[in-house]
Design an enzyme around this catalytic site. Structure first.
Site, PDB file in Angstrom:
ATOM      1  N   SER A 138     -17.576 104.341 -98.211  1.00  0.00           N
ATOM      2  CA  SER A 138     -17.674 103.727 -99.535  1.00  0.00           C
ATOM      3  C   SER A 138     -18.567 102.494 -99.462  1.00  0.00           C
ATOM      4  O   SER A 138     -18.776 101.919 -98.387  1.00  0.00           O
ATOM      5  CB  SER A 138     -16.274 103.319-100.014  1.00  0.00           C
ATOM      6  OG  SER A 138     -16.329 102.505-101.160  1.00  0.00           O
ATOM      7  N   TYR A 151      -8.519  98.881 -98.988  1.00  0.00           N
ATOM      8  CA  TYR A 151      -9.503  99.960 -99.037  1.00  0.00           C
ATOM      9  C   TYR A 151     -10.773  99.538 -98.297  1.00  0.00           C
ATOM     10  O   TYR A 151     -11.308 100.286 -97.472  1.00  0.00           O
ATOM     11  CB  TYR A 151      -9.814 100.300-100.490  1.00  0.00           C
ATOM     12  CG  TYR A 151     -10.747 101.468-100.681  1.00  0.00           C
ATOM     13  CD1 TYR A 151     -10.348 102.764-100.363  1.00  0.00           C
ATOM     14  CD2 TYR A 151     -12.032 101.287-101.198  1.00  0.00           C
ATOM     15  CE1 TYR A 151     -11.205 103.837-100.544  1.00  0.00           C
ATOM     16  CE2 TYR A 151     -12.886 102.353-101.389  1.00  0.00           C
ATOM     17  CZ  TYR A 151     -12.468 103.634-101.056  1.00  0.00           C
ATOM     18  OH  TYR A 151     -13.327 104.705-101.234  1.00  0.00           O
TER      19      TYR A 151
END
Length: 267
Positions: A138, A151
């Site tokens: 990501s 995350y």
């Protein structure tokens, strides 16, 4: 048909980018195996592609035994592995000061350790085939994002781990890469964990304006075919990565402006 008869293993293939990858590789004639926690979704996926080389197995990638059993099942069915795509992942949306340790542990267990477990058991076969090891990372793995500290931590960990593996495996002929899709239309934000490690049940973004999972899957396949090192998708994602390298202080302010409104986290 570059991927014809190649054995492609994709974790988290029951929905989103994972499902799009499963269907794209099947269309290319690959032999596909995927896993997920929801057996009903996996069964439906298999039913849609009845008669095609698709193996499914219920597994929680945060469980080492589940990962071992899944990879062993793949070998039993197909005999080898050419490509492993560590796609399974979860997100979060809550401020660190309000977030439970359980939430952060769950993020690391799925996003980082899930990739480690599956890779550990699949790597001997990927070395034999001089194949590809891929992690779906990501932009949060390049730039820490507010409300997504766990995350970001898990994706930073994935990127660093894969970079180390790339160097270790240079002489083995294995291509190690990671992909950063940017904001892509999927279910990941709906099931993102809140401060109490429970799914938030909604997306703070307009999913209709985001890149589709199918388009993302096509980009990933092309990157694998070209044996790229990394792939950053979306103009916004590329801009964020480069801005953070060149103008980190300015990027702090721009990120704050994007995710906050009137001092409140809104995205």
């Amino acid at each position: 048909m570059v991927f014809k008869n190649k054995v492609v293993v994709i974790t988290g293939g029951s929905e989103g980018i994972g499902k799009a990858l499963v269907e794209a590789f099947i269309a290319q004639g690959a032999k596909v195996a995927t896993c997920g926690r929801n057996y009903d979704k996996l069964y439906m996926l298999q039913s849609i592609h009845a008669g095609k080389p698709l193996m499914v197995q219920a597994a929680d990638v945060s469980n080492e035994t589940d990962c071992k059993n899944f990879i062993n099942a793949v070998i039993k069915v197909y005999g080898t592995i050419d490509i492993l795509i560590n796609n399974a992942g979860i997100s979060m949306r809550s401020l660190f000061k309000e977030t439970s340790i359980e939430t952060l542990q769950r993020l690391m267990d799925v996003n980082f350790w899930g990739a480690v477990y599956c890779t550990k058991f699949a790597l001997p076969y990927i070395i034999q085939t001089k194949g590809t090891l891929l992690g779906v990372s990501s932009i949060a793995g390049y730039r820490g994002l507010p409300g997504r500290c766990g995350y970001s931590a898990s994706k930073f960990a994935m990127n660093g781990w894969l970079e180390a593996l790339r160097t270790e495996l240079m002489d083995e002929g294995v291509n190690v890469m990671w992909v950063c899709p940017g904001f892509t239309a999927s279910n990941i934000r709906n099931v993102a964990l809140n401060k109490d490690a429970k799914p938030q049940g909604e997306s703070p973004l307009d999913e209709s304006k985001l890149m589709t999972a199918e388009e993302c899957a096509q980009h990933i396949m092309k990157a694998i075919e070209k044996r790229k090192r990394t792939l950053v998708l979306t103009a916004q994602g590329k801009e964020t990565v480069w801005m953070n390298k060149l103008f980190p202080s300015l990027t702090d302010k721009l990120i704050k402006r994007f995710f906050y409104k009137d001092g409140e986290l809104v995205k």
